[in-house]
Design an enzyme around this catalytic site. Structure first.
Site, mmCIF file in Angstrom:
data_model
loop_
_atom_site.group_PDB
_atom_site.id
_atom_site.type_symbol
_atom_site.label_atom_id
_atom_site.label_comp_id
_atom_site.label_asym_id
_atom_site.label_seq_id
_atom_site.Cartn_x
_atom_site.Cartn_y
_atom_site.Cartn_z
ATOM 1 N N GLY A 46 0.575 -1.323 0.046
ATOM 2 C CA GLY A 46 0.065 -0.048 -0.068
ATOM 3 C C GLY A 46 0.661 1.011 0.260
ATOM 4 C CD GLN A 51 3.235 5.801 2.748
ATOM 5 O OE1 GLN A 51 2.142 5.141 2.070
ATOM 6 N NE2 GLN A 51 4.166 5.154 3.292
ATOM 7 C CB CYS A 99 4.775 2.410 7.661
ATOM 8 S SG CYS A 99 4.413 3.735 6.605
ATOM 9 C CG LEU A 100 6.744 1.221 1.494
ATOM 10 C CD1 LEU A 100 5.897 1.325 0.251
ATOM 11 C CD2 LEU A 100 7.687 0.131 1.409
ATOM 12 C CG HIS A 141 -0.830 1.350 7.321
ATOM 13 N ND1 HIS A 141 0.117 0.949 8.257
ATOM 14 C CD2 HIS A 141 -0.105 2.086 6.459
ATOM 15 C CE1 HIS A 141 1.355 1.675 8.059
ATOM 16 N NE2 HIS A 141 1.157 2.151 6.957
ATOM 17 C CD GLU A 142 -1.276 2.409 2.820
ATOM 18 O OE1 GLU A 142 -0.689 3.643 2.706
ATOM 19 O OE2 GLU A 142 -0.345 1.627 3.155
ATOM 20 C CG HIS A 145 0.052 7.180 5.214
ATOM 21 N ND1 HIS A 145 1.157 7.416 6.154
ATOM 22 C CD2 HIS A 145 0.335 5.580 5.210
ATOM 23 C CE1 HIS A 145 2.119 6.434 6.156
ATOM 24 N NE2 HIS A 145 1.481 5.213 5.709
HETATM 25 NI NI NI Z 1 2.396 3.407 5.816
#
Ligand code: NI
Length: 184
Positions: A46, A51, A99-100, A141-142, A145
């Protein structure tokens, strides 16, 4: 298509409430492709627009790498534009998240097991859908963000204290990752 640098922990853009995407947003289709490309390049499942430094209400998902855990994820590949979580349902479950934007850290996070969500698809048609399991987890989660929230906000103060040094290193870009990152 372009692989974009991923903004990491400490970048102010990750803490903003993202803006609605206008239907005539220039280059929207290309931007969504870039999000997918960037997500695949960094082995994510995701990725949300903030991000990559764009404070916009869009995220993309592709759960197919987790197909072995949950076969239905093979089809969980899409862009969510201007999403709104209508309800959180089910029971609270714990799941290990990463998370990236927070490389090399994984923690158990408690969240609801299901969500009902309304969003625009890439043709700007409204959809309303119900998700549970890992898909519901990825969505929450996304979605966070887009609200300027990170999964580290949801862990205990003690666990967060134990991560403090590592998070500080990440915010200074002192971390070895195989994808391109950007720090504050
Ligand atoms: Ni994330």
């Amino acid at each position: 298509m372009m692989i974009l640098p991923v903004f990491v922990y400490g970048s102010p853009v990750l803490r903003k409430v993202a803006a609605e995407v206008p239907q005539d947003y220039p280059g929207l289709e290309e931007f969504i492709e870039d999000l997918f490309e960037t997500m695949y390049h960094s082995d994510g499942i995701g990725l949300a627009a903030p991000q990559v430094g764009k404070s916009l209400r869009i995220f993309v998902v592709d759960g197919s790498p987790l197909e072995e855990d949950e076969p239905s994820l093979i089809d969980f590949k899409k862009a969510f534009i201007n999403p709104e979580i209508l309800s959180y349902e089910g029971e609270i479950i714990t799941y290990n998240e990463g998370c990236l934007s927070i490389p090399d850290i994984r923690e158990d996070v408690d969240r609801e097991s299901a969500v009902r969500i309304r969003y625009c698809d890439k043709n700007f048609n409204y959809r309303e859908e119900f998700y549970e399991g890992i898909a519901a987890r990825i969505i929450q989660h996304e979605y966070d963000h887009l609200e300027g929230r990170l999964f580290t906000d949801l862990i205990s103060p003690l666990k967060k204290r134990l991560l403090k040094r590592k998070l500080t290193s990440i915010s200074k870009g002192k971390i070895d990752v195989k994808y391109r990152i950007k720090h504050a």
